[in-house]
Every structure is written in C-alpha cells, then in structure tokens.
Design an enzyme around this catalytic site. Sequence first.
Site, PDB file in Angstrom:
ATOM      1  CG  PHE A 285      -1.768   1.102   1.198  1.00 28.51           C
ATOM      2  CD1 PHE A 285      -3.109   0.966   0.470  1.00 28.51           C
ATOM      3  CD2 PHE A 285      -1.507   2.073   2.223  1.00 28.51           C
ATOM      4  CE1 PHE A 285      -4.024   1.936   0.757  1.00 28.51           C
ATOM      5  CE2 PHE A 285      -2.619   3.211   2.249  1.00 28.51           C
ATOM      6  CZ  PHE A 285      -3.836   3.105   1.601  1.00 28.51           C
TER       7      PHE A 285
ATOM      8  CB  SER B 155       2.659  -4.511   3.115  1.00 27.13           C
ATOM      9  OG  SER B 155       1.990  -3.735   4.176  1.00 27.13           O
TER      10      SER B 155
ATOM     11  CG  ASP C 144       5.723  -4.551  10.471  1.00 26.32           C
ATOM     12  OD1 ASP C 144       5.735  -3.481  10.243  1.00 26.32           O
ATOM     13  OD2 ASP C 144       5.410  -5.357   9.549  1.00 26.32           O
TER      14      ASP C 144
ATOM     15  CG  HIS D  44       5.814  -2.958   6.885  1.00 28.16           C
ATOM     16  ND1 HIS D  44       5.149  -4.067   6.985  1.00 28.16           N
ATOM     17  CD2 HIS D  44       5.437  -2.290   5.854  1.00 28.16           C
ATOM     18  CE1 HIS D  44       4.025  -4.165   6.554  1.00 28.16           C
ATOM     19  NE2 HIS D  44       4.409  -3.394   5.527  1.00 28.16           N
TER      20      HIS D  44
END
Length: 256
Positions: free
Chosen positions: A26, A94, A195, A225
């Site tokens: 994203f 993700s 994360d 992340h």
Amino acid sequence: MPVLAGAEPFAHQGSDEVGVLLCHGFTGSPQSMRPWGEHLAAEGFTVSCPRLPGHGTTWQEMNRTRWPEWYGRVEEEFLGLTRRCASVFVFGLSMGGTLTLRLAQRHGAAVAGIALVNPSVTSLRREMVVLPVLSRLVPSVAPIGGAIAKPGVRELAYPRTPLRALASLRELWGLVRADLDRVTQPLALFHSVVDSVVEPVNSRIVLDGVRSTDVTEVVLPNSDHVATLDHDAPTIFAGSVEFVRRVHRERLGEPA
C-alpha cells in the site's frame, strides 16, 4: 499520469515451468519488490510485478482508486501467468500479502503456493475505528512507507497516506479475514520481530485462520516492515526459492 522513476512494473520471461507473481504494498511500488524479482529471475523463473492502480504516481491519484482495482490488476497478471507456466506462485508484501491471500481464496489449486512478507489483514490503531468517517473529511495523513532498518536504503513510497484508499483497504481486510479458511495452498510466511507499520497480530491471524497443511514460518530478526529491502532480504529470497522448488517438485510427483 506520469509514473515516478523507479516505480515502473517489471517482468522477466524465464522457464515455462514456474511463474511467480509479485504484489507490492500500500502506497508503495514495484521498486520494493525489484531485488526479490531479480533474484527469482536469476533462478530461471518467469517473474511479473505489476504496478497497482494509483501507485507510483501521486497519493491524490491513489485516493481515487479502490481495492477492486488493485485486486483486478494482480488477478489479470495471475491469469496471464497461468497461461504460460505450469506452476504459478504468488508472493506479496504487506497489502500485497492481502491481495495474495485473496487470489488464493478465489483461485484455489490454480495458485501453486503463496509467500507472504509482513502481510496486513487488520490494524489495532484506534483511529481505524473512525476511518470511514474521517476519510470523508480528511484526504490524507502522515506517511506509512519507508519502514526500513537498514541504513541508506529507501522505499519509493508516497509522502502522505491517502485516507479514502486506506478505508477501501480496510474493507478488503474484512473480506480476506472472513475467508481465511479457504486458503489451503502451501504457505511460507516471513514476518519481522519489530514491525512499525503492521502489528504482529496480523501474521498470527493468518497462521491461525488458514487451512494450509504445508506451512513454513520464518521470523526476521533484523528488519522493519519493508523486509524485502532490509537486512533479512537474503533470507526471504533464498527461502522463497527453496519453497518454490520443493512445492513445484511435489506438484509433479517428483521426490524431494
């Protein structure tokens, strides 16, 4: 809309035996997946990493896109790979992991196996509760991209988080969580100990919810992340190649 330099999609035509679809995250772009894709291509696999609609341009454009458009793009690429390759694997980072899970839910055995890196299926942040209302009042907030522990490495991501797009991602999370028991494919899940974007509960929800019997969990001790660009990237790359080769052999009925 001009695409940011480095955010372009990429593809490599390799073996017609194995194809790998890479799904970025994203507000990110294919840039975060390129080193992984190059590693897979060097192993002889056919590789494709599309740029999701609204990504790699401006956050304002992304605010005009919704999750069915992102999913539609990866599904289109997946179907193209199935016409060229005997076994097609899907890997996601993700939100790319969210889309990967949705592909697995919708396409069953046509997906040979999936690999997830810090996948997102929920958020514990308090503001997420009011996001549907907030997104109609505020177009964007501070960025979430660029969470990398390795010095000098940068993710090409937006300087703002588009809230209307985020509200749409929240809707996708609900659909994916509700259908986790439809995921039965071999699964490799890589997740970071620390994360700063996606809470550890996300990986636990996935592992507890899927019905896959072939599950490999790998903990990444030194990455944030965006682990595909971080210290533990070699672990992800090598582990994913081993996973693909093993699962493909098993699909062919060959000995390990």
